[in-house]
Structure formats: C-alpha cells, structure tokens
Design an enzyme around this catalytic site. Structure first.
Site, mmCIF file in Angstrom:
data_model
loop_
_atom_site.group_PDB
_atom_site.id
_atom_site.type_symbol
_atom_site.label_atom_id
_atom_site.label_comp_id
_atom_site.label_asym_id
_atom_site.label_seq_id
_atom_site.Cartn_x
_atom_site.Cartn_y
_atom_site.Cartn_z
ATOM 1 C CG HIS A 154 6.227 2.932 1.415
ATOM 2 N ND1 HIS A 154 4.872 3.115 1.526
ATOM 3 C CD2 HIS A 154 6.595 2.191 2.488
ATOM 4 C CE1 HIS A 154 4.431 2.500 2.605
ATOM 5 N NE2 HIS A 154 5.454 1.944 3.218
ATOM 6 C CB ALA B 54 -0.961 -0.015 1.180
#
Length: 289
Positions: free
Chosen positions: A37, A32
């Site tokens: 990230h 997700a």
C-alpha cells in the site's frame, strides 16, 4: 494530513483542490496497511499534488460474513503510516456514511467476472464496482492507484472506467512480496505460525508454472495440473483454484499463442484465511524471478 469522515467533506476537499489547479491521486484501500500500500502512496505523491487515501472495509464485496468480521481494522496504526508516505488526506468513513441506504444498482462485467474470483465469490465485483464508483465520484481523482495482486480486480476497474467514461488514469503496480516470496496482504496477519511457514508455497507454485509456460513444452492444462499438485502436496492448503488465463480477457487458455500475455492466478485457504496471488508473463519471454 487531513482526516475526513464524511462524503460531503471528501467532495468539498476534492473540489477545493481542483479549483486550485492541483492534481489529485486516489489510493483506495481497506486498511491494515503494508509496504505494498505504501508504495502506491509514494508513487501517487511523486506524480500528483494531492494524495487521498481511503480506508474502508466494504461490506458489499464480502460474500462471507465471518471474513468481513475478522478483516483486520487498524485505523490508528494506518494513520501513523500514511503521512510520512505522502498522503495529504485520509478518508475514513463509516458503513452508514457510504451506504445511507442499501445499493440496488447491479453491475455485470460479463466474461471478465464469470471466472476465478467472480465465480467463487458471487457479488464480489458488484460490491467492488459500487464502492470504487462512489469513491471516484466523491474524490474526482486525475489518477487512481491499485496493486496487481488483485489482477482480476484491476481488469474489472479498467472496464468500469471505460464503460462509465471516468476521466481517470489507472495506475497499477507490481505485487510487493515478503523476502520468502509471499505476496503482502492484510490477511497475512491472521495466519498462524504454522500456516505462515508454508504460505510461500503459493508463490513457488506460480514460479513453477511460469517456467513451464516459458518452456511451452506442455499445454496450459498440464501447467495447471502441475501447479495444483505442488500446492496440494502441502495438506494445510485447501486450493480453491489455479487458472492459466489470457492476461487481458481472463479466459482459460487451451493452447499457446506467440507473444501472448499469460496470467497465472490462484486462490487458496490456509486455515480460515483466504489468500490470492498471481504472476503475469509473456509466453515468449524469460520467466520472472
């Protein structure tokens, strides 16, 4: 970008890269993916020849079965994001692949894990250390990248690397935030419209506490009380903890020391979504904006 599904294929890929003299970076995630990230992936790509991103929702670090079941799983969307960011290999294993039999080894990180997340989520850091150790052994990275939103987790993994003599450089990156201050998190996707509107109050409470720390006119307990009251003034929140701790030992502070690094850490529920956040500051420097 290669997509690997088995431990053996990841291990073979890493060994091939090492034989070729390439530097390997690992970015462990539970998927997700968001901009936080992707910043880790870009940084890894700038520093290393090979960037391995793992996506694995690790069951052993969840002490709430419903939270594990509801955790967002978006492998196709995640895969599309990774190659442009610089990922060269995606490790996407099943639970059976990572745990062919139940793990019986138990980690104990002492005082580091007896507070905050460790106190409220029994067994959580044992699960984290187990899966991170597996990923380190299989991918043999030169560098591993983690976000500072999980400040306690970074401290635990740093201890893991030191205690088990992993020849790995840990790189941690500051928390990436939405424009209104909310820390980016995969769990944010589960917030209702009403909950999302008040979620920035967590960061506001951290900023309030940071200003009080910088002023050093009240003790740590008063900082904690003020931030707690600010969050609890919004009835949608169910605060689990707000702690004022030493940034390195993670132990609660009772008084200020000159130049001391202080971590302000919290966890709170908005509906059934549990959010964490933190700010790390020096008690002698200007508070972060």
């Amino acid at each position: 970008m290669e997509i690997l599904h088995t431990a053996a294929s990841l291990q073979a890929h890493a060994e091939s890269c090492r034989r070729a003299g390439q530097r390997i970076a690992l970015v462990p995630t539970m998927g997700a993916l968001h901009e936080g990230h992707l910043q880790l992936v870009r940084a890894a790509a700038a520093a290393c020849d090979v960037v391995i991103v793992s996506i694995f929702v690790n069951p052993t670090q969840f002490n709430n079965a419903e939270d594990f079941r509801l955790y967002p799983r978006l492998p196709e969307e995640d895969t599309a994001l990774l190659a442009p960011a610089g990922c060269t290999a995606l490790f996407l294993p099943s639970v059976e692949e990572m745990y062919p039999q139940p793990a019986v080894l138990r980690f104990d990180f002492g005082a580091l894990e007896r507070v905050m997340e460790g106190a409220h989520r029994p067994g959580h850091f044992n699960g984290v250390a187990t899966i991170v150790s597996k990923l380190f052994h299989l991918s043999r990275p030169h560098q591993a990248y983690f976000g500072q939103k999980d400040w306690q987790q970074v401290a635990i993994i740093r201890q893991l690397v030191a205690d088990l003599s992993f020849d790995i450089k840990l790189v941690s990156f500051p928390t990436v935030r939405e424009s209104d201050g909310l820390a980016m998190s995969s769990r944010n996707r589960r917030l209702s419209t009403e909950a999302r509107a008040v979620a920035p109050r967590l960061h506001q409470a951290l900023e309030l506490a940071a200003r009080l720390v910088q002023a050093r006119q009240v003790p740590p307990s008063a900082v904690q009380e003020a931030a707690t009251a600010y969050i609890q003034a919004e009835p949608l929140f169910r605060l689990e903890y707000f702690e004022v701790v030493d940034a390195h030992t993670l132990q609660p502070l009772v008084e200020w020391q000159p130049g001391q690094q202080v971590a302000l850490c919290l966890a709170a529920f908005l509906g059934d979504v549990r959010l964490i956040d933190n700010l790390v500051i020096s008690s002698g420097n200007k508070a972060p904006e």
